[in-house]
Design an enzyme around this catalytic site. Structure first.
Site, PDB file in Angstrom:
ATOM      1  N   LYS A 121       7.745   3.328  48.611  1.00 26.93           N
ATOM      2  CA  LYS A 121       9.183   3.610  48.534  1.00 26.93           C
ATOM      3  C   LYS A 121       9.986   2.559  49.294  1.00 26.93           C
ATOM      4  CE  LYS A 121       8.932   8.192  49.385  1.00 26.93           C
ATOM      5  NZ  LYS A 121       9.450   9.536  49.725  1.00 26.93           N
ATOM      6  N   ARG A 153      -4.555   8.830  45.938  1.00 28.51           N
ATOM      7  CA  ARG A 153      -3.239   8.588  45.370  1.00 28.51           C
ATOM      8  C   ARG A 153      -3.350   7.706  44.133  1.00 28.51           C
ATOM      9  NH1 ARG A 153       1.154   6.692  48.178  1.00 28.51           N
ATOM     10  NH2 ARG A 153       0.650   8.039  49.903  1.00 28.51           N
ATOM     11  N   GLU A 206       9.650  13.449  50.883  1.00 30.75           N
ATOM     12  CA  GLU A 206      10.631  13.087  51.895  1.00 30.75           C
ATOM     13  C   GLU A 206      11.828  12.500  51.153  1.00 30.75           C
ATOM     14  OE1 GLU A 206       9.337  10.358  54.955  1.00 30.75           O
ATOM     15  OE2 GLU A 206      11.322  10.390  55.884  1.00 30.75           O
TER      16      GLU A 206
HETATM   17  P1  ATP Z   1       6.312   7.410  52.346  1.00 35.94           P
HETATM   18  O1  ATP Z   1       5.445   8.267  53.200  1.00 35.94           O
HETATM   19  O2  ATP Z   1       6.017   5.955  52.333  1.00 35.94           O
HETATM   20  O3  ATP Z   1       7.766   7.708  52.437  1.00 35.94           O
HETATM   21  P2  ATP Z   1       5.192   8.848  50.161  1.00 35.94           P
HETATM   22  O4  ATP Z   1       4.938   8.154  48.877  1.00 35.94           O
HETATM   23  O5  ATP Z   1       4.098   9.423  50.925  1.00 35.94           O
HETATM   24  O6  ATP Z   1       5.980   7.751  50.898  1.00 35.94           O
HETATM   25  P3  ATP Z   1       6.486  11.415  50.125  1.00 35.94           P
HETATM   26  O7  ATP Z   1       7.873  11.698  49.740  1.00 35.94           O
HETATM   27  O8  ATP Z   1       6.036  11.783  51.475  1.00 35.94           O
HETATM   28  O9  ATP Z   1       6.317   9.881  49.909  1.00 35.94           O
HETATM   29  O10 ATP Z   1       5.524  12.005  49.031  1.00 35.94           O
HETATM   30  C1  ATP Z   1       5.607  13.329  48.578  1.00 35.94           C
HETATM   31  C2  ATP Z   1       4.273  13.771  48.062  1.00 35.94           C
HETATM   32  O11 ATP Z   1       3.845  12.930  47.009  1.00 35.94           O
HETATM   33  C3  ATP Z   1       3.213  13.705  49.131  1.00 35.94           C
HETATM   34  O12 ATP Z   1       2.437  14.884  49.078  1.00 35.94           O
HETATM   35  C4  ATP Z   1       2.412  12.501  48.771  1.00 35.94           C
HETATM   36  O13 ATP Z   1       1.079  12.652  49.171  1.00 35.94           O
HETATM   37  C5  ATP Z   1       2.544  12.468  47.250  1.00 35.94           C
HETATM   38  N1  ATP Z   1       2.398  11.098  46.769  1.00 35.94           N
HETATM   39  C6  ATP Z   1       3.095  10.024  47.183  1.00 35.94           C
HETATM   40  N2  ATP Z   1       2.670   8.908  46.558  1.00 35.94           N
HETATM   41  C7  ATP Z   1       1.675   9.280  45.726  1.00 35.94           C
HETATM   42  C8  ATP Z   1       0.829   8.589  44.815  1.00 35.94           C
HETATM   43  N3  ATP Z   1       0.915   7.262  44.627  1.00 35.94           N
HETATM   44  N4  ATP Z   1      -0.086   9.302  44.125  1.00 35.94           N
HETATM   45  C9  ATP Z   1      -0.160  10.634  44.290  1.00 35.94           C
HETATM   46  N5  ATP Z   1       0.590  11.344  45.135  1.00 35.94           N
HETATM   47  C10 ATP Z   1       1.518  10.694  45.853  1.00 35.94           C
END
Ligand code: ATP
Ligand code: MG
Length: 559
Positions: free
Chosen positions: A271, A261, A35
């Site tokens: 984030k 994760r 995102e």
């Molecule tokens: P938020 O939903 O709080 O904005 P997010 O960390 O989920 O944050 P995204 O941009 O939706 O952010 O993440 C993009 C991809 O990265 C998603 O598929 C998510 O599952 C993966 N991802 C995010 N954080 C992690 C992590 N700590 N370890 C592994 N994969 C991650």
């Protein structure tokens, strides 16, 4: 990528192997769906390495898809940084960069289809009413009074929602599933809401926006994704992911697979919280070298290779665990050990005069650049009567086992001679300002039969040294889990000593033209890289990581 990455098997590979064998799928097509509401961090790097890595290993494809269904929080700055970071990590989406917002038209048509089949309805309840009627995990929810609206009425309202006839929150579109489902996500989830906001990609074209749970499986399907790899918190959303695809009679459905994760101790990965650190000025920006962002790590001196190896080492698991940040530090140390030239830099200089050395003589001493890699060759270091050594390498009153310099002791100057300290000069405040030493001309490094002493220290020639600013970084938080405290905010655990700026450092002359991003080992100190703040007048270095390897120690203990 050239390096030999060890591809360890994991449960995701097992699933893919079985799918290919049973011909459930005939190819592998993954996606990385960030995102664009912040910069990517080391957790995303793990997901990037996994998704692009699977595609590469199975000779498939991986798309980059911006998951941009929240108009308020998203920004083009983030889109650009994400592209840069993925490329820098060494991955390529070729011509497959998409936006979920590219599909808003198709997603709208799918929603109309759901309405037409009696599988979605417009709910005019308030957000609070919807929340109050959801029930609890143990009690069923209540059906909305609007649930039995006719298809015609639903179509009319949904069309009017799209046309901007209503204010934010007046209506939502909900899937008609099961208010008694034990899975709360299946209780008539909202799939569209009204948001009169300008979107970074679609501008003011839309005022209704799809929810993530609805947009995601359909975007995956539209792109022909086979394996939709995501983090564990989506496991409970999987029935809903499948429900939309089945309700719309879509063939060749993608399969959602969840993994744990990455979390690191001493590190924040949310984030939202990283944005807070930036906005409130606790760090200098998203690329502050103390940030766990990819841009921060890059500026700190991390290499893509080290991050990829790290991602491979942490592996893919089905259960959440905390990884020791020392493993990340170990990965960069190992990589830089092989590839970075050794140089001498004095962080806190102490002047030494070699009283028996000729006044104007400049001796050229040869020094090899990297004992790990003979191909990196050698360089010439100028040696003179006036040099600087590290303040820490001298003690007026030496503690036990101090094999460096103290009154009367001898020490070897790396690549040069053995010197002996004869006199300590102090200023009127009693501070040590200079040491008077003598050198032994018979002890030049590399000379056959030269005697040896216990300690070797680094130095630079006063006349030749280049001035530099050196930024020493430490962990940004003082506790392993800054988010664990129930009363205190995570920011209360910010390490006040996470940045220490040294202004009067002296570097050997060969580095005068070092460019931002160039990496070195400062002997006996650690790995450093040139910061983009560097100018022709003043070099600025970031300490990537000190030499001491706490991970190696942890491993040793474990054995
Ligand atoms: P938020 O939903 O709080 O904005 P997010 O960390 O989920 O944050 P995204 O941009 O939706 O952010 O993440 C993009 C991809 O990265 C998603 O598929 C998510 O599952 C993966 N991802 C995010 N954080 C992690 C992590 N700590 N370890 C592994 N994969 C991650
Ligand atoms: Mg997310």
């Amino acid at each position: 990528m050239e390096e030999n990455t060890v591809t360890t098997s994991n449960f995701i590979r097992d699933i893919i192997d079985e799918d290919l064998e049973k011909k459930t799928y005939t190819k592998v097509h993954t996606r990385f769906p960030p995102e664009p509401n912040g910069y990517l961090h080391i957790g995303h790097a793990k997901s990037i390495c996994l998704n692009f890595g699977l595609a590469k290993d199975y000779k498939g494809l991986c798309n980059l898809r911006f998951d941009d269904t929240n108009p308020e929080k998203e920004d083009i700055e983030y889109v650009e940084s994400i592209e840069e970071d993925i490329r820098w990590l060494g991955f390529d989406w070729e011509d497959r960069m998409y936006y979920a917002s590219d599909y808003f038209g198709k997603l709208y048509d799918f929603a109309v289809q759901l309405i037409n089949e009696g599988k979605a309805f417009v709910d005019s309840s308030t957000a609070d009413e919807i929340k109050d009627h959801r029930g609890t995990p143990t009690e069923p929810g209540q059906e909305s009074p609007y649930r039995s609206r006719s298809i015609e009425e639903n179509l009319e309202l949904f069309t009017a929602m799209k046309a901007g006839k209503f204010d934010d929150g007046a209506h939502v579109l909900r899937a008609k599933i099961d208010m008694a489902s034990p899975n709360m996500h299946m209780r008539d989830p909202v799939i569209y809401r009204i948001r009169k906001a300008t979107h970074h990609n679609t501008g003011d074209e839309w005022c209704i926006y799809p929810m993530y749970d609805y947009a995601h499986p359909l975007s995956d399907w539209i792109e022909g994704i086979t394996h939709s790899v995501c983090t564990l918190e989506f496991e409970i959303h999987r029935p809903l992911y499948d429900w939309f695809l089945i309700a719309l009679h879509l063939e060749n459905r993608p399969k959602q697979i969840e993994f744990a994760r990455l979390s690191l101790n001493y590190t924040i990965m949310s984030k939202r919280k990283l944005l807070q650190l930036v906005q409130e000025g606790h760090v200098s920006g998203w690329d502050d070298p103390r940030m766990p962002t990819i841009s921060g790590l890059r500026r700190r001196g991390y290499t893509p290779e080290a991050i990829r190896i790290f991602a491979e080492r942490v592996g893919v698991a089905k259960r959440d665990a905390v990884t020791d940040v020392a493993l990340l530090e170990h990965s960069i140390r190992e990589d830089l050990n092989l590839r970075s030239p050794r140089v001498m830099a004095v962080l806190k200089p102490l002047k030494v005069v070699i009283t028996n050395y000729p006044d104007d003589k400049v001796e050229e001493l040869e020094s090899i650049n990297n004992p790990e890699d003979p191909e990196m060759g050698s360089r010439i270091l100028p040696f003179t009567k006036h040099i600087f050594i590290e303040q820490d390498d001298f003690r007026e009153v030496p503690p036990k086992k101090f094999h460096r310099l103290y009154p009367g002791s001898e020490v070897r100057l790396k690549n040069a001679y053995i010197i002996k300290c004869n006199e300590v000069i102090k200023n009127e405040n009693g501070e040590i300002v200079e040491l008077l030493c003598t050198y032994d001309p018979e002890t030049k490094s590399g000379t056959h039969g030269s005697r040896s002493v216990k300690g070797t220290i680094h130095w630079v020639s006063e006349k030749h040294a280049v001035n530099a600013e050196i930024r020493l970084y430490d962990r940004l938080f003082t506790v392993e889990d800054p988010e664990a405290d129930e009363e205190k905010d995570f920011k209360e655990f910010i390490n006040p000593h996470s940045l220490d700026i040294l202004n009067d450092c002296l570097i050997e002359p060969g580095l005068v033209n070092a460019r931002p991003g160039e990496k070195f080992q400062f002997v006996r100190q650690g790995y450093f890289c040139v910061d983009p703040d560097s100018t022709a007048d003043k070099l600025v270095f970031n300490r990537t990581v000190p030499l001491r390897d706490s991970w190696a120690k942890i491993e040793k203990k474990g054995k």
